[in-house]
Design a protein around this motif. Structure first.
Motif, mmCIF file in Angstrom:
data_model
loop_
_atom_site.group_PDB
_atom_site.id
_atom_site.type_symbol
_atom_site.label_atom_id
_atom_site.label_comp_id
_atom_site.label_asym_id
_atom_site.label_seq_id
_atom_site.Cartn_x
_atom_site.Cartn_y
_atom_site.Cartn_z
ATOM 1 N N GLY A 177 1.217 -1.184 0.070
ATOM 2 C CA GLY A 177 0.268 -0.458 -0.224
ATOM 3 C C GLY A 177 1.095 1.040 0.190
ATOM 4 N N ASP A 178 0.620 2.286 1.171
ATOM 5 C CA ASP A 178 1.546 3.460 0.946
ATOM 6 C C ASP A 178 2.106 3.696 2.144
ATOM 7 O OD1 ASP A 178 -0.380 3.015 3.552
ATOM 8 O OD2 ASP A 178 -0.897 4.876 2.977
ATOM 9 N N LEU A 179 2.894 2.286 2.299
ATOM 10 C CA LEU A 179 3.985 1.574 3.410
ATOM 11 C C LEU A 179 5.106 1.253 2.279
ATOM 12 C CD1 LEU A 179 5.618 1.434 6.530
ATOM 13 C CD2 LEU A 179 4.167 -0.725 5.968
ATOM 14 N N SER A 180 6.349 1.820 2.776
ATOM 15 C CA SER A 180 7.561 1.004 1.650
ATOM 16 C C SER A 180 8.505 1.473 3.078
ATOM 17 C CB SER A 180 8.449 2.483 1.088
ATOM 18 O OG SER A 180 8.365 4.215 1.871
ATOM 19 N N LEU A 181 9.974 0.807 2.509
ATOM 20 C CA LEU A 181 10.350 -0.308 3.886
ATOM 21 C C LEU A 181 12.015 -0.359 2.808
ATOM 22 C CD1 LEU A 181 10.870 -2.810 6.366
ATOM 23 C CD2 LEU A 181 12.465 -2.972 4.839
ATOM 24 N N HIS A 206 -4.294 5.146 10.443
ATOM 25 C CA HIS A 206 -4.495 5.105 9.168
ATOM 26 C C HIS A 206 -4.883 3.755 9.080
ATOM 27 C CE1 HIS A 206 -1.521 7.173 7.413
ATOM 28 N NE2 HIS A 206 -0.196 6.948 8.423
ATOM 29 N N GLU A 207 -5.910 3.400 7.280
ATOM 30 C CA GLU A 207 -6.011 1.686 7.640
ATOM 31 C C GLU A 207 -5.439 0.674 7.997
ATOM 32 O OE1 GLU A 207 -9.423 -0.115 4.773
ATOM 33 O OE2 GLU A 207 -8.308 2.086 4.279
ATOM 34 N N PRO A 208 -6.003 0.418 8.857
ATOM 35 C CA PRO A 208 -4.439 -1.426 9.417
ATOM 36 C C PRO A 208 -4.304 -2.115 7.784
ATOM 37 C CG PRO A 208 -6.509 -1.058 10.594
ATOM 38 C CD PRO A 208 -7.390 -0.039 9.059
ATOM 39 N N LEU A 209 -2.737 -2.213 8.475
ATOM 40 C CA LEU A 209 -2.730 -3.183 6.954
ATOM 41 C C LEU A 209 -1.756 -4.283 8.267
ATOM 42 C CD1 LEU A 209 0.339 -0.786 5.582
ATOM 43 C CD2 LEU A 209 -1.748 -1.317 5.147
ATOM 44 N N VAL A 220 11.799 3.929 6.417
ATOM 45 C CA VAL A 220 10.740 2.621 6.678
ATOM 46 C C VAL A 220 9.412 4.392 6.675
ATOM 47 C CG1 VAL A 220 8.924 1.704 7.884
ATOM 48 C CG2 VAL A 220 10.550 1.286 7.769
ATOM 49 N N VAL A 221 8.373 4.384 5.506
ATOM 50 C CA VAL A 221 8.024 5.774 5.241
ATOM 51 C C VAL A 221 6.417 5.186 4.790
ATOM 52 C CG1 VAL A 221 7.205 7.319 3.849
ATOM 53 C CG2 VAL A 221 9.776 6.719 4.932
ATOM 54 N N ARG A 222 5.494 5.887 5.622
ATOM 55 C CA ARG A 222 4.227 5.477 5.665
ATOM 56 C C ARG A 222 3.087 6.986 4.795
ATOM 57 N NH1 ARG A 222 -1.303 2.049 8.002
ATOM 58 N NH2 ARG A 222 -2.374 2.144 5.998
ATOM 59 N N GLY A 223 2.465 6.786 3.496
ATOM 60 C CA GLY A 223 2.016 8.710 3.763
ATOM 61 C C GLY A 223 2.537 9.233 3.569
#
Length: 244
Positions: free
Chosen positions: A151-155, A226-229, A162-165
């Motif tokens: 989704g909008d999470l990257s590692l 955020h919407e749960p991942l 680690v980045v989200r949104g």
């Protein structure tokens, strides 16, 4: 399947393909691993026994080896010892039985570089070999650093960012390894036992409560606002997946 950004191509310094020697007496397994690694652009040779592995290591001069510990003639530990005794420092990724903790400890102590437990995903083996090549400093990449995405999470596996949104998230080393393991197995349920084995490795006594604790830490940092991942599959384990 594990999701990655366009995976960087690994090569030798002269631009030729990296060489990987896959050693296991189960031909179906070596065929599957060979297919996965060739799709990564690597040159692959296989061996079905310990003695064949030693000969192939001399002739093929691999940049990495995937080596099964349990083989009928000369086991993986003996192969590794002979390689190291001859001055061969090729990075070795051991294949071990799920419950063979002693073998894992002995393999790493004897000079092995990493291990995966059977059964394993092909994606995990590829990712671990990539890690070995980066740490060994023998591989070059033509493209960007490897990044896992859900989704909008990257590692970023190299920089540990680690980045989200669009917002960077600070994680401890253990939280990072846990998140990386979940992301490498996107949309696949992983059990607490699998998480303990991979994240805390062979030197952790292992209580499932620690997994629950660190999953809660990750949720507070990754999913808050955020919407749960990260999802719990009751009675089975955990899974990370992008919102539908």
């Amino acid at each position: 399947m594990t999701a990655t950004a366009a995976a960087p191509a690994f090569t030798r310094p002269d631009g030729s393909a990296l060489r990987v020697l896959v050693v296991d007496d189960e031909q179906m397994l070596t065929d599957l691993l060979s297919m996965a690694l060739r799709m990564e652009g690597w040159e692959v040779k296989t061996a079905g026994s310990g003695f064949d592995a030693l000969q192939s290591a001399r002739d093929f001069e691999p940049d990495a080896m995937v080596l099964d510990i349990m083989m009928p003639d000369l086991d993986g530990m003996a192969v590794l010892q002979r390689l190291r005794h001859s001055g061969n420092d090729v990075p070795v990724l051991f294949l071990t039985a799920k419950d063979a903790v002693a073998d894992r400890v002995a393999g790493l102590t004897a000079g092995g570089d990493d291990y995966v437990t059977k059964p394993f995903s092909l994606e995990e083996v590829v990712a671990r070999l990539r890690g070995l090549m980066r740490r060994a400093g023998t591989a070059l990449t033509r493209d960007s650093e490897p990044i896992l995405r859900v989704g909008d999470l990257s590692l970023n596996e190299d920089s540990h960012e680690v980045v989200r949104g669009g917002k960077e998230i600070e994680l401890t080393a253990t939280e990072f390894e846990l998140l990386r393991f979940l992301m490498r197995n996107q949309r696949r349920v992983v059990s607490k036992a699998q998480i303990l084995d991979r994240v805390w490795n062979y030197d952790f006594g292992g209580r499932s409560s620690v997994v629950e604790l660190y999953i809660s830490y990750l949720r507070k940092k990754i999913d808050a606002g955020h919407e749960p991942l990260i999802h719990t599959v009751r009675g089975v384990g955990y899974m990370i997946k992008a919102p539908q």
